[in-house]
Design an enzyme around this catalytic site. Structure first.
Site, PDB file in Angstrom:
ATOM      1  N   HIS A 142     -26.697  15.994 -35.165  1.00 16.63           N
ATOM      2  CA  HIS A 142     -27.897  16.807 -36.899  1.00 16.63           C
ATOM      3  C   HIS A 142     -26.357  16.626 -37.666  1.00 16.63           C
ATOM      4  CE1 HIS A 142     -29.069  20.328 -39.074  1.00 16.63           C
ATOM      5  NE2 HIS A 142     -27.675  20.928 -38.679  1.00 16.63           N
ATOM      6  N   ASP A 177     -32.588  24.239 -24.715  1.00 16.09           N
ATOM      7  CA  ASP A 177     -31.057  24.406 -25.224  1.00 16.09           C
ATOM      8  C   ASP A 177     -31.752  22.855 -26.403  1.00 16.09           C
ATOM      9  OD1 ASP A 177     -31.544  21.900 -23.708  1.00 16.09           O
ATOM     10  OD2 ASP A 177     -30.401  23.451 -22.306  1.00 16.09           O
ATOM     11  N   GLY A 213     -35.563  15.431 -20.386  1.00 16.45           N
ATOM     12  CA  GLY A 213     -34.406  16.104 -20.196  1.00 16.45           C
ATOM     13  C   GLY A 213     -33.475  16.112 -18.821  1.00 16.45           C
ATOM     14  N   LEU A 219     -33.423  16.709 -12.511  1.00 15.24           N
ATOM     15  CA  LEU A 219     -33.163  17.790 -12.111  1.00 15.24           C
ATOM     16  C   LEU A 219     -33.257  17.683 -10.329  1.00 15.24           C
ATOM     17  CD1 LEU A 219     -36.579  19.169 -13.548  1.00 15.24           C
ATOM     18  CD2 LEU A 219     -34.559  20.276 -13.854  1.00 15.24           C
TER      19      LEU A 219
HETATM   20  O1  T3D Z   1     -27.559  23.357 -16.266  1.00 15.52           O
HETATM   21  C1  T3D Z   1     -28.855  22.312 -16.846  1.00 15.52           C
HETATM   22  O2  T3D Z   1     -29.217  20.989 -16.756  1.00 15.52           O
HETATM   23  C2  T3D Z   1     -29.356  23.053 -18.559  1.00 15.52           C
HETATM   24  C3  T3D Z   1     -30.295  22.207 -19.018  1.00 15.52           C
HETATM   25  C4  T3D Z   1     -31.647  22.209 -19.152  1.00 15.52           C
HETATM   26  C5  T3D Z   1     -31.624  20.957 -19.917  1.00 15.52           C
HETATM   27  C6  T3D Z   1     -33.531  20.664 -19.653  1.00 15.52           C
HETATM   28  O3  T3D Z   1     -33.496  19.574 -20.095  1.00 15.52           O
HETATM   29  S1  T3D Z   1     -34.266  22.118 -18.405  1.00 15.52           S
HETATM   30  C7  T3D Z   1     -35.538  20.670 -18.750  1.00 15.52           C
HETATM   31  C8  T3D Z   1     -35.853  19.114 -17.404  1.00 15.52           C
HETATM   32  N1  T3D Z   1     -37.444  18.606 -17.606  1.00 15.52           N
HETATM   33  C9  T3D Z   1     -38.553  19.239 -17.579  1.00 15.52           C
HETATM   34  O4  T3D Z   1     -38.625  20.400 -16.531  1.00 15.52           O
HETATM   35  C10 T3D Z   1     -39.667  18.134 -17.571  1.00 15.52           C
HETATM   36  C11 T3D Z   1     -39.806  18.332 -15.624  1.00 15.52           C
HETATM   37  N2  T3D Z   1     -40.905  17.168 -15.769  1.00 15.52           N
HETATM   38  C12 T3D Z   1     -42.569  17.542 -16.295  1.00 15.52           C
HETATM   39  O5  T3D Z   1     -42.870  18.052 -16.802  1.00 15.52           O
HETATM   40  C13 T3D Z   1     -42.579  16.124 -15.892  1.00 15.52           C
HETATM   41  O6  T3D Z   1     -42.426  15.572 -15.367  1.00 15.52           O
HETATM   42  C14 T3D Z   1     -43.604  15.515 -17.322  1.00 15.52           C
HETATM   43  C15 T3D Z   1     -44.805  16.332 -18.418  1.00 15.52           C
HETATM   44  C16 T3D Z   1     -42.589  15.765 -18.226  1.00 15.52           C
HETATM   45  C17 T3D Z   1     -43.880  14.672 -17.402  1.00 15.52           C
HETATM   46  O7  T3D Z   1     -45.264  14.238 -16.153  1.00 15.52           O
HETATM   47  P1  T3D Z   1     -46.397  12.650 -15.695  1.00 15.52           P
HETATM   48  O8  T3D Z   1     -47.365  14.015 -15.354  1.00 15.52           O
HETATM   49  O9  T3D Z   1     -45.970  12.295 -16.770  1.00 15.52           O
HETATM   50  O10 T3D Z   1     -44.745  12.932 -14.926  1.00 15.52           O
HETATM   51  P2  T3D Z   1     -44.206  13.146 -13.091  1.00 15.52           P
HETATM   52  O11 T3D Z   1     -45.508  12.463 -11.859  1.00 15.52           O
HETATM   53  O12 T3D Z   1     -44.329  14.835 -13.460  1.00 15.52           O
HETATM   54  O13 T3D Z   1     -42.547  12.490 -12.734  1.00 15.52           O
HETATM   55  C18 T3D Z   1     -42.955  11.087 -13.128  1.00 15.52           C
HETATM   56  C19 T3D Z   1     -41.224  10.996 -11.814  1.00 15.52           C
HETATM   57  O14 T3D Z   1     -39.819  12.017 -12.994  1.00 15.52           O
HETATM   58  C20 T3D Z   1     -42.176  12.393 -10.762  1.00 15.52           C
HETATM   59  O15 T3D Z   1     -41.310  12.038  -9.757  1.00 15.52           O
HETATM   60  P3  T3D Z   1     -41.650  11.660  -8.703  1.00 15.52           P
HETATM   61  O16 T3D Z   1     -42.329  11.599  -7.793  1.00 15.52           O
HETATM   62  O17 T3D Z   1     -41.954   9.912  -8.746  1.00 15.52           O
HETATM   63  O18 T3D Z   1     -40.328  10.719  -7.043  1.00 15.52           O
HETATM   64  C21 T3D Z   1     -41.052  13.406 -11.331  1.00 15.52           C
HETATM   65  O19 T3D Z   1     -40.062  13.959 -10.359  1.00 15.52           O
HETATM   66  C22 T3D Z   1     -39.969  12.609 -11.779  1.00 15.52           C
HETATM   67  N3  T3D Z   1     -39.303  13.186 -12.842  1.00 15.52           N
HETATM   68  C23 T3D Z   1     -40.502  14.219 -13.768  1.00 15.52           C
HETATM   69  N4  T3D Z   1     -39.156  14.830 -14.437  1.00 15.52           N
HETATM   70  C24 T3D Z   1     -37.958  14.876 -14.196  1.00 15.52           C
HETATM   71  C25 T3D Z   1     -37.803  13.982 -12.646  1.00 15.52           C
HETATM   72  N5  T3D Z   1     -37.187  13.826 -11.818  1.00 15.52           N
HETATM   73  C26 T3D Z   1     -36.204  14.491 -12.460  1.00 15.52           C
HETATM   74  N6  T3D Z   1     -36.286  15.152 -13.212  1.00 15.52           N
HETATM   75  C27 T3D Z   1     -36.886  15.315 -14.080  1.00 15.52           C
HETATM   76  N7  T3D Z   1     -37.013  16.666 -15.805  1.00 15.52           N
END
Ligand code: T3D
Length: 264
Positions: free
Chosen positions: A98, A146, A64, A67
């Site tokens: 879609h 969204d 997504g 962040l």
């Molecule tokens: O204004 C707007 O933008 C509105 C629009 C919004 C649309 C959206 O998509 S909002 C939702 C955004 N996405 C999230 O909140 C997902 C966040 N991530 C997670 O919950 C978890 O990472 C996962 C469940 C997807 C995966 O978990 P896991 O345990 O396999 O991985 P991890 O250890 O959490 O993440 C690995 C790395 O990826 C980590 O970085 P690091 O520590 O190695 O430097 C983590 O911060 C990074 N990462 C994961 N998701 C994101 C991300 N970095 C940036 N953006 C992310 N979405």
């Protein structure tokens, strides 16, 4: 290797749209959203692309919104940027996924979170590697949902389950996704690429106009009564009834042969 955030190839009727930021789990930064939106528009208009595969590089499908980029905007006071990216990027991406007149296959090589999950829900078919899953991560960062997930998710799993998955985000693993109706098929990771290629080839060799009409009809019927759905069906049946594929397929049936569809 290339640093393009989205790679697009068209081969033997199959357009593969690959999110290509494996180091960022294919998070959607602005460059990726623009490339994805514009690339999907091109693929939708390309008659050589008769089936579309949306997939990711590396261990994730797409997590997504990026962040890391997003927080810089928030801290810089660009709260309006949140609405503008929905209007400029996420909504057009959802609309084109879609409405394009060709089948869309989401090939989840790994986790799909937030808008990544929403994009998969817009596809016609979802093939999940057994290493994949979904996370409706929005509430975790105190955002609404969204990219069409308020529309697709309740239709896939029912409103109560949709609210549960949105209110209490967790990673729904592939096996559970299959039970819930969020996966068409789950495939061992080792067989994933072959299975996706086989299914995409099957769709690309199919009656493209009819597939496009069917996805329009099913999407349209969700918001109207039977009378209006019947009218729309009639219009689309008229359109597909005039197609070269239809005549060729009826001829082939009567001759007890397999049809060859051209997509026209
Ligand atoms: O204004 C707007 O933008 C509105 C629009 C919004 C649309 C959206 O998509 S909002 C939702 C955004 N996405 C999230 O909140 C997902 C966040 N991530 C997670 O919950 C978890 O990472 C996962 C469940 C997807 C995966 O978990 P896991 O345990 O396999 O991985 P991890 O250890 O959490 O993440 C690995 C790395 O990826 C980590 O970085 P690091 O520590 O190695 O430097 C983590 O911060 C990074 N990462 C994961 N998701 C994101 C991300 N970095 C940036 N953006 C992310 N979405």
């Amino acid at each position: 290797m290339t640093s393009d955030p989205v790679l697009i190839t068209v081969d033997a009727g199959v357009a593969t749209v690959r999110l290509n930021r494996p180091e960022a789990m294919n998070a959607l930064d602005t460059a990726t959203k623009v490339a994805l939106r514009d690339g999907l528009v091109e693929v939708a208009a390309d008659p050589a692309a008769r089936a579309v595969v949306l997939t990711g590089s590396g261990r994730a499908f797409c997590v997504g919104q990026d962040l890391k980029e997003h927080v810089q905007g928030l801290k810089g006071g660009d709260v309006a940027g949140l609405k503008s990216t929905v209007d400029e990027h996420y909504n057009p991406i959802a609309r084109i996924l879609h409405t394009m007149d060709k089948p869309v296959l989401a090939a989840l090589n790994g986790v799909a979170a937030g808008a990544g999950a929403s994009m998969a829900f817009l596809a016609d078919i979802r093939i999940l590697s057994d290493a994949a899953g979904y996370n409706l991560a929005f509430a975790g960062i105190a955002l609404s949902c969204d990219t069409g997930s308020s529309w697709t998710l309740p239709r896939l799993v029912g409103p109560a389950k949709a609210i549960e998955l949105l209110f209490r985000p967790r990673t729904v693993k592939a096996a559970e996704a299959l039970e819930l109706g969020l996966a068409t098929e789950v495939v061992p990771a080792a067989d994933f690429d072959d299975r996706v290629a086989a299914l995409a080839a099957e769709l690309a060799a199919g009656p493209t106009l009819a597939y496009g009409a069917m996805r329009r009809a099913v999407g349209h019927s969700a918001g109207v009564g039977l009378a209006e759905a019947l009218e729309f069906e009639s219009e689309l049946m008229g359109r597909t009834g005039e197609s070269a594929d239809h005549l060729a397929a009826v001829d082939a049936f009567l001759a007890k042969q397999q049809p060859t569809f051209t997509g026209s």
